[in-house]
Design an enzyme around this catalytic site. Structure first.
Site, PDB file in Angstrom:
ATOM      1  N   HIS A   1       0.796  -1.232   0.000  1.00  0.00           N
ATOM      2  CA  HIS A   1       0.000   0.000   0.000  1.00  0.00           C
ATOM      3  C   HIS A   1       0.832   1.287   0.000  1.00  0.00           C
ATOM      4  O   HIS A   1       0.514   2.244   0.722  1.00  0.00           O
ATOM      5  CB  HIS A   1      -0.960  -0.001   1.193  1.00  0.00           C
ATOM      6  CG  HIS A   1      -2.071  -1.006   1.100  1.00  0.00           C
ATOM      7  ND1 HIS A   1      -2.534  -1.506  -0.100  1.00  0.00           N
ATOM      8  CD2 HIS A   1      -2.829  -1.620   2.062  1.00  0.00           C
ATOM      9  CE1 HIS A   1      -3.532  -2.367   0.119  1.00  0.00           C
ATOM     10  NE2 HIS A   1      -3.717  -2.466   1.432  1.00  0.00           N
TER      11      HIS A   1
ATOM     12  N   HIS B   1      -9.827   2.208   0.150  1.00  0.00           N
ATOM     13  CA  HIS B   1      -9.776   1.063   1.062  1.00  0.00           C
ATOM     14  C   HIS B   1     -10.902   1.093   2.098  1.00  0.00           C
ATOM     15  O   HIS B   1     -10.687   0.759   3.269  1.00  0.00           O
ATOM     16  CB  HIS B   1      -8.409   1.031   1.750  1.00  0.00           C
ATOM     17  CG  HIS B   1      -7.949  -0.335   2.169  1.00  0.00           C
ATOM     18  ND1 HIS B   1      -8.640  -1.096   3.073  1.00  0.00           N
ATOM     19  CD2 HIS B   1      -6.881  -1.068   1.808  1.00  0.00           C
ATOM     20  CE1 HIS B   1      -7.990  -2.242   3.263  1.00  0.00           C
ATOM     21  NE2 HIS B   1      -6.924  -2.249   2.496  1.00  0.00           N
TER      22      HIS B   1
ATOM     23  N   GLU C   1     -11.485  -3.483  -3.207  1.00  0.00           N
ATOM     24  CA  GLU C   1     -10.512  -2.492  -3.655  1.00  0.00           C
ATOM     25  C   GLU C   1     -10.285  -2.667  -5.150  1.00  0.00           C
ATOM     26  O   GLU C   1      -9.633  -3.613  -5.571  1.00  0.00           O
ATOM     27  CB  GLU C   1      -9.199  -2.684  -2.894  1.00  0.00           C
ATOM     28  CG  GLU C   1      -9.347  -2.623  -1.377  1.00  0.00           C
ATOM     29  CD  GLU C   1      -8.240  -3.415  -0.667  1.00  0.00           C
ATOM     30  OE1 GLU C   1      -7.062  -3.090  -0.851  1.00  0.00           O
ATOM     31  OE2 GLU C   1      -8.570  -4.362   0.054  1.00  0.00           O
TER      32      GLU C   1
HETATM   33  C1  GLA Z   1      -5.340  -5.199   1.755  1.00  0.00           C
HETATM   34  C2  GLA Z   1      -4.433  -6.366   1.811  1.00  0.00           C
HETATM   35  C3  GLA Z   1      -4.633  -7.092   3.089  1.00  0.00           C
HETATM   36  C4  GLA Z   1      -4.417  -6.163   4.261  1.00  0.00           C
HETATM   37  C5  GLA Z   1      -5.336  -4.982   4.143  1.00  0.00           C
HETATM   38  C6  GLA Z   1      -5.066  -3.966   5.221  1.00  0.00           C
HETATM   39  O1  GLA Z   1      -6.616  -5.562   1.527  1.00  0.00           O
HETATM   40  O2  GLA Z   1      -4.583  -7.224   0.716  1.00  0.00           O
HETATM   41  O3  GLA Z   1      -3.767  -8.170   3.158  1.00  0.00           O
HETATM   42  O4  GLA Z   1      -3.096  -5.731   4.283  1.00  0.00           O
HETATM   43  O5  GLA Z   1      -5.183  -4.377   2.893  1.00  0.00           O
HETATM   44  O6  GLA Z   1      -5.070  -4.510   6.494  1.00  0.00           O
END
Ligand code: GLA
Length: 376
Positions: free
Chosen positions: A133, A204, A341
Site C-alpha cells: 500500500h 480502502h 478495492e
Molecule cells: C489489503 C491487503 C490485506 C491487508 C489490508 C489492510 O486488503 O490485501 O492483506 O493488508 O489491505 O489490512
C-alpha cells in the site's frame, strides 16, 4: 445464460442512471467542517456531501479518508456503513487503512523492489519481506489539498515527490469524490508524472451494510463479475497464474454468502486467512463495468461496485482482531468489514504478463470507481 440476461438488465439500469446524472448536481450539498490538526499543524477538514435522499458521504483531506457513509436500508433508515475511527487523533495513531486513498501502489510489490527501464527501485518492506500500500507513509497518510467542485463533490490533490517512498517521478494526483442523487459515491482518479513510474490507486473502505460495528459480514451475499483470480503465495504475492474460480470457494459468479465457504479447507483461503485475493474482472478493465454486487439480507442494503479497473481485491477483514475501538465506541472484531478495492493486479511491476501499471510523462493515469447504493 442467466449471466447474459443479468448483464442486459444492468446495462439498462446503467443507461437510466446516466440519463438522470445531470439532475443531481444542483441538489447535492457540500458542507465543510474543521476536523482537527496533524502533528505538523496542518489543518484537516471534513467535507460532508449529502444528496436529496439524505444519503451522506463525509470525506477528510487527511488520506482522502471516507470517514462516514450513510445510506438507507429498506425502510429508509440511514446508517453509517463504513468502519472508521472516532476522530482525527484515532486516525493519526494508526489504523488498518480505513476508508483511505491507497497509493502510490495499492496492494503488494514483492520483496519491495522492481526494475523499470533497467533501473532497480527499492521500496520499504512494510509487510514481511514485501511492500504494501505505498509504503511507510503512503497516500493514506498524506494531507491532500481539497477543493469543492461545482458538481457536488470534493477534489483532493497531492504532489508525490520524485523519490517519495522510493518511487521515481513527481506524480501529480487528483482524486474527486462525487455524490449523486442516484445514491452513487463516484471516485475519479487521475495522475501525471515527469518520469516513468508505476501507479495503482484505490480506495480502502471497509463496508458493513448492516451498519458499522454491527457484527461480522459473513451473511452478506456477494456476486463478483470474475471468472478468474490471481492465486497467491504465503506472502500474498500473486504466483502469476490466472486461475479459474470454478469449483473453488472463490467462485462468486452467483450471489453467495461471504461466510458460506470461508472456513473451507482450501489452500488459498488458508494463505489469506479468509478472502484476501485479487479477482480478474471479466470486463478486462478500460471501461466502466459492474464488478460486484453485495446484498445484506437483514437490512436489505445493496451495494454495487462499478469500475474501469481490471481487478478487485476482496478482503474480508481477516486481520481485524477486536483491538480497535472505532466510531461510536464499536469494537471491530475479525471480519466486521469487507473491502472491495478496485485495482490493477498486485505486484504488476514484477509481473510482465499482468496489465501494465507503468505511467510515462505525457500520459495520464485515469480510473473511475462507483459505489452505488440501494435497498430491497
Ligand atoms: C489489503 C491487503 C490485506 C491487508 C489490508 C489492510 O486488503 O490485501 O492483506 O493488508 O489491505 O489490512
Amino acid at each position: 445464460m442467466s449471466f447474459i440476461r443479468q448483464a442486459a438488465a444492468l446495462t439498462l439500469w446503467a443507461a437510466g442512471c446516466a440519463g438522470t446524472g445531470i439532475m443531481t448536481e444542483a441538489k447535492t450539498i457540500v458542507k465543510k467542517q474543521t476536523f482537527g490538526q496533524t502533528a505538523d499543524g496542518a489543518s484537516v477538514d471534513l467535507y460532508v456531501l449529502s444528496n436529496k435522499n439524505a444519503m451522506e458521504a463525509a470525506i477528510m483531506n487527511y488520506g482522502g479518508i471516507v470517514v462516514r457513509l450513510k445510506t438507507p436500508d429498506r425502510n429508509g433508515k440511514l446508517e453509517d456503513i463504513v468502519l472508521g475511527m472516532e476522530n482525527l487523533d484515532g486516525y493519526l495513531k494508526g489504523h488498518p487503512y480505513f476508508g483511505c486513498i491507497v497509493g502510490r501502489y495499492g496492494n503488494r510489490i514483492a520483496k519491495g523492489r522492481f526494475v523499470l527501464n533497467g533501473v532497480e527501485y527499492k521500496l520499504a518492506k512494510n509487510n514481511g519481506e514485501n511492500h504494501l500500500h505505498g509504503g511507510i507513509r503512503g497516500f493514506d497518510k498524506a494531507v491532500w489539498t481539497a477543493r469543492e467542485t461545482g458538481a457536488a463533490g470534493v477534489e483532493m490533490s497531492y504532489l508525490s515527490k520524485d523519490g517519495e517512498e522510493g518511487y521515481p517521478g513527481n506524480l501529480a494526483v487528483k482524486v474527486t469524490y462525487t455524490l449523486t442523487d442516484d445514491n452513487e459515491l463516484r471516485i475519479d482518479y487521475s495522475a501525471t508524472t515527469d518520469k516513468d513510474t508505476v501507479v495503482n490507486l484505490t480506495n480502502h473502505s471497509y463496508f458493513n451494510l448492516a451498519g458499522q460495528g454491527e457484527g461480522d459480514i459473513l451473511a452478506h451475499e456477494l456476486m463478483l463479475n470474475a471468472d478468474r483470480f490471481t492465486p497467491v503465495d504465503s506472502g500474498l504475492i500473486p504466483t502469476g497464474e490466472l486461475r479459474s474460480v470454478k469449483g473453488t470457494p472463490l467462485d462468486f459468479t452467483k450471489p453467495t454468502a461471504i461466510g458460506a465457504r470461508i472456513g473451507q479447507d482450501d489452500e488459498q483461503l488458508k494463505l489469506g486467512g479468509g478472502y484476501d485475493h485479487n479477482f480478474v474482472l471479466n470486463s478486462g478493465g478500460g471501461r466502466l463495468a459492474l464488478a460486484a454486487r453485495v446484498h445484506e439480507p437483514r437490512t436489505g442494503r445493496v451495494m454495487e461496485v462499478w469500475t474501469t479497473e481490471p481487478g478487485v481485491q476482496l478482503y474480508t477483514g481477516n486481520f481485524l482482531d477486536g483491538t480497535i475501538r472505532g466510531k461510536g465506541g464499536k469494537v471491530y472484531q475479525r471480519r466486521y468489514g469487507f473491502c472491495l478495492e478496485t485495482q490493477h493486479f498486485p505486484d504488476s511491476p514484477n509481473q510482465p504478463e499482468f496489465p501494465t501499471t507503468v505511467l510515462k510523462p505525457g500520459g495520464r493515469y485515469e480510473s473511475t470507481t462507483i459505489f452505488k447504493f440501494a435497498a430491497k
